[in-house]
Write a protein that holds these residues in place. Structure first.
Motif, PDB file in Angstrom:
ATOM      1  N   THR A  98      -7.800  -4.098  -2.544  1.00 35.90           N
ATOM      2  CA  THR A  98      -7.264  -2.348  -1.771  1.00 35.90           C
ATOM      3  C   THR A  98      -8.868  -0.681  -2.842  1.00 35.90           C
ATOM      4  O   THR A  98      -9.209  -1.714  -3.630  1.00 35.90           O
ATOM      5  CB  THR A  98      -6.098  -2.120  -2.930  1.00 35.90           C
ATOM      6  N   ASP A  99      -8.005  -0.559  -3.041  1.00 35.64           N
ATOM      7  CA  ASP A  99      -8.764   1.109  -3.818  1.00 35.64           C
ATOM      8  C   ASP A  99      -8.568   0.629  -5.496  1.00 35.64           C
ATOM      9  O   ASP A  99      -9.152   1.018  -5.912  1.00 35.64           O
ATOM     10  CB  ASP A  99      -7.850   2.086  -3.504  1.00 35.64           C
TER      11      ASP A  99
ATOM     12  N   ASP B 268       0.760  -1.117  -0.127  1.00 37.45           N
ATOM     13  CA  ASP B 268       0.022  -0.369   0.251  1.00 37.45           C
ATOM     14  C   ASP B 268       1.124   1.272  -0.344  1.00 37.45           C
ATOM     15  O   ASP B 268       1.503   0.979   0.963  1.00 37.45           O
ATOM     16  CB  ASP B 268      -0.914  -0.138   0.919  1.00 37.45           C
ATOM     17  N   ALA B 269       0.835   2.196  -1.399  1.00 37.32           N
ATOM     18  CA  ALA B 269       1.907   2.814  -1.083  1.00 37.32           C
ATOM     19  C   ALA B 269       1.893   4.423  -0.436  1.00 37.32           C
ATOM     20  O   ALA B 269       2.860   4.721  -0.042  1.00 37.32           O
ATOM     21  CB  ALA B 269       1.557   3.978  -3.330  1.00 37.32           C
ATOM     22  N   GLU B 270       0.573   4.334   0.385  1.00 35.81           N
ATOM     23  CA  GLU B 270       0.575   6.055   0.702  1.00 35.81           C
ATOM     24  C   GLU B 270      -0.199   5.558   2.358  1.00 35.81           C
ATOM     25  O   GLU B 270       1.189   6.278   2.760  1.00 35.81           O
ATOM     26  CB  GLU B 270      -1.153   5.957   1.142  1.00 35.81           C
ATOM     27  N   THR B 271      -0.102   4.226   2.854  1.00 35.93           N
ATOM     28  CA  THR B 271       0.523   4.017   4.318  1.00 35.93           C
ATOM     29  C   THR B 271       2.629   3.616   4.423  1.00 35.93           C
ATOM     30  O   THR B 271       2.788   4.094   5.386  1.00 35.93           O
ATOM     31  CB  THR B 271      -0.097   3.174   4.864  1.00 35.93           C
TER      32      THR B 271
ATOM     33  N   THR C 160      -3.484   7.967   7.633  1.00 38.75           N
ATOM     34  CA  THR C 160      -2.851   9.471   8.391  1.00 38.75           C
ATOM     35  C   THR C 160      -3.741  10.591   8.064  1.00 38.75           C
ATOM     36  O   THR C 160      -4.776   9.861   7.045  1.00 38.75           O
ATOM     37  CB  THR C 160      -2.026   9.933   7.556  1.00 38.75           C
TER      38      THR C 160
ATOM     39  N   HIS D 213       4.221   6.125   5.006  1.00 36.47           N
ATOM     40  CA  HIS D 213       4.216   6.740   6.547  1.00 36.47           C
ATOM     41  C   HIS D 213       4.637   5.191   7.582  1.00 36.47           C
ATOM     42  O   HIS D 213       3.946   6.106   8.648  1.00 36.47           O
ATOM     43  CB  HIS D 213       2.268   7.595   6.800  1.00 36.47           C
TER      44      HIS D 213
ATOM     45  N   GLY E  46      -2.153  14.908   6.974  1.00 37.96           N
ATOM     46  CA  GLY E  46      -0.767  13.905   6.835  1.00 37.96           C
ATOM     47  C   GLY E  46      -0.160  13.538   8.668  1.00 37.96           C
ATOM     48  O   GLY E  46       0.443  12.502   8.521  1.00 37.96           O
TER      49      GLY E  46
END
Length: 457
Positions: free
Chosen positions: A388-389, A340-343, A351, A346, A355
């Motif tokens: 996933t999205d 998962d690129a988004e999480t 987030t 971070h 952020g």
């Protein structure tokens, strides 16, 4: 000047600059209209060079503001009108300053927005056209104009605020000048992480997908209509609206695998199946002009088997056991292994829009909430199915790191939120300062009915 309502808006939503557009598409010429249900008068309430704000646009924006749970007030409506005028001024000033956005960017955003609008109408073109009273092409043209304005205003906003930063001292000063009785009260927050493992599709499933697309290609070569087959078989959500046609895009706009095929094809030629991160495609090149091209495609994703999904779960379970034994840190594991690129960016943590890793329990995904509701703080869930999205089958583990009880805003627990709000106010002041100077360069006329808003003072 920081009034309670404005402070709450900053701290609650952390909005730097609000671009307000009507929920319906309007043409440039405005006439008084009548409806069977009663008399409806629409008119221009602000004119900024060649750009206008309609009364109906303001009322639609105000209704959206109220539906979000905000309190009705004349001040709020004036604030919305001010930001609409400011947005139009930015577009007018962009023309004067020769600020441009590319046709490729406008077209891409228009296609994405049309997909969302169509989904809201059950992907029914007929229902959409009935509600708007216009053809799909007319809606696209008018929506494109709106999006161009929106992108120009965004570009101007970024230019005005790009060098602004906020210091810790400024954050503290911002917080300390807020009256105690105006501080927002936050519901319970949590720090939640996840590691996602997308199921890797096996070779047999991929080959079956290739064969399906080869069959569709044969039908196209034999004369069947590409748009109709795309609407029927493509898994690209936009295909129902555009028949698979992507519009003109330039180099770098699409994933490399897609772009490479587009620049190899001759005009009218249909590719054999090829793979991208989204699945398998067949593509027809419609036209190419320099570094831009227009194409249409049919997308079908290879579906992982139950064994493929199970293997993702087994892998995550091994990661989970290492984390529990403290031989691997969760944050390090997320960066190394999560799909998962988004999480992942971070350290695995979910987030908020700014952020921050502390998120409201009222705003998290219901599936995540149900999972942590049965967990103790500090625990990691067993692998569980996840989509996933991008609608890919996957497994994930969830880490319930911390929970913060409901509380009134304070610097210790809400530093990131307050920091974002302080920066938002600083940017807002910079935009207002720019507005005072820039309005001398354009013609602005506000309906006298809105004199009480004191927009030009």
């Amino acid at each position: 000047m920081l009034q309670s309502e404005r402070i709450l808006r900053f701290l609650g939503n952390n909005i730097v600059f609000l671009l307000v557009f009507a929920s319906s598409v309007h043409g440039q010429e405005v006439k008084d209209t009548k409806e069977e249900s009663g008399f409806v008068l629409d008119k221009i309430i602000a004119k900024i060079d060649n750009y206008i704000v309609l009364k109906s646009e303001l009322e639609a924006a105000y209704q959206n503001y109220l539906t979000e749970g905000n309190v009705a007030s004349d001040q709020a409506k004036c604030s919305l009108l001010n930001r609409m005028v400011m947005s139009k001024l930015m577009v007018a000033k962009a023309e004067i300053d020769s600020v441009v956005v590319t046709d490729v960017e406008v077209d891409q955003n228009t296609s994405q927005r049309m997909s969302v609008i169509l989904q809201n109408y059950g992907n029914s073109q007929e229902e959409l056209e009935r509600q708007y009273g216009k053809t799909l092409d007319q809606i696209k043209v008018e929506l494109r104009d709106q999006i161009r304005e929106q992108l120009l205003a965004r570009e101007m906003t970024q230019r005005i605020t790009k060098d602004l930063e906020i210091t810790p001292l400024e954050v503290k000063r911002f917080f300390n000048k807020i009256p105690t009785d105006s501080l927002p009260y936050y519901d319970a927050d949590a720090e939640i992480g996840q590691i996602v493992r997308v199921a890797k599709v096996n070779a047999k499933q991929k080959e079956e997908t290739r064969l399906r697309l080869e069959e569709l290609r044969d039908r196209l070569v034999n004369g069947e209509n590409f748009n109709e087959l795309a609407k029927k078989y493509s898994e690209d959500p936009s295909a129902r609206a555009n028949g698979g046609e992507m519009g003109y895009v330039g180099r770098g706009a699409m994933v490399p695998e897609f772009e490479a095929v587009a620049f190899k094809l001759r005009k009218g030629e249909i590719s054999h199946p090829f793979e991208s991160p989204f699945g398998f495609h067949i593509m027809q090149l419609i036209d190419r002009r320099g570094n831009e091209y227009n194409s249409r495609h049919i997308l079908i994703s290879a579906t992982p088997s139950s064994d493929d999904i199970a293997r993702s779960g087994i892998f995550l379970d091994s990661i989970r056991r290492k984390i529990l034994k403290d031989s691997l840190k969760f944050e390090h594991a997320a960066k190394l292994f999560s799909d998962d690129a988004e999480t992942k960016g971070h350290s695995g943590y979910i987030t908020d829009p700014d952020g921050g890793v502390r998120v409201s329990l009222k705003q998290i995904d219901p599936a995540v909430y149900l999972t942590i509701d049965t967990m103790k703080v500090g625990h990691i869930s067993h692998p569980q199915p996840y989509r996933t999205d991008k609608q890919k089958e996957a497994m994930r583990i969830i880490y319930f790191k911390a929970k913060v009880a409901p509380h009134q805003a304070n610097l210790k627990d809400d530093w990131h939120r307050i920091q974002s709000a302080a920066l938002a106010e600083k940017k807002d002041k910079a935009i207002n300062k720019w507005f005072i100077k820039a309005r001398q360069d354009v013609f602005i006329n506000i309906d006298p009915a809105y004199n009480s808003c004191k927009l030009m003072e």
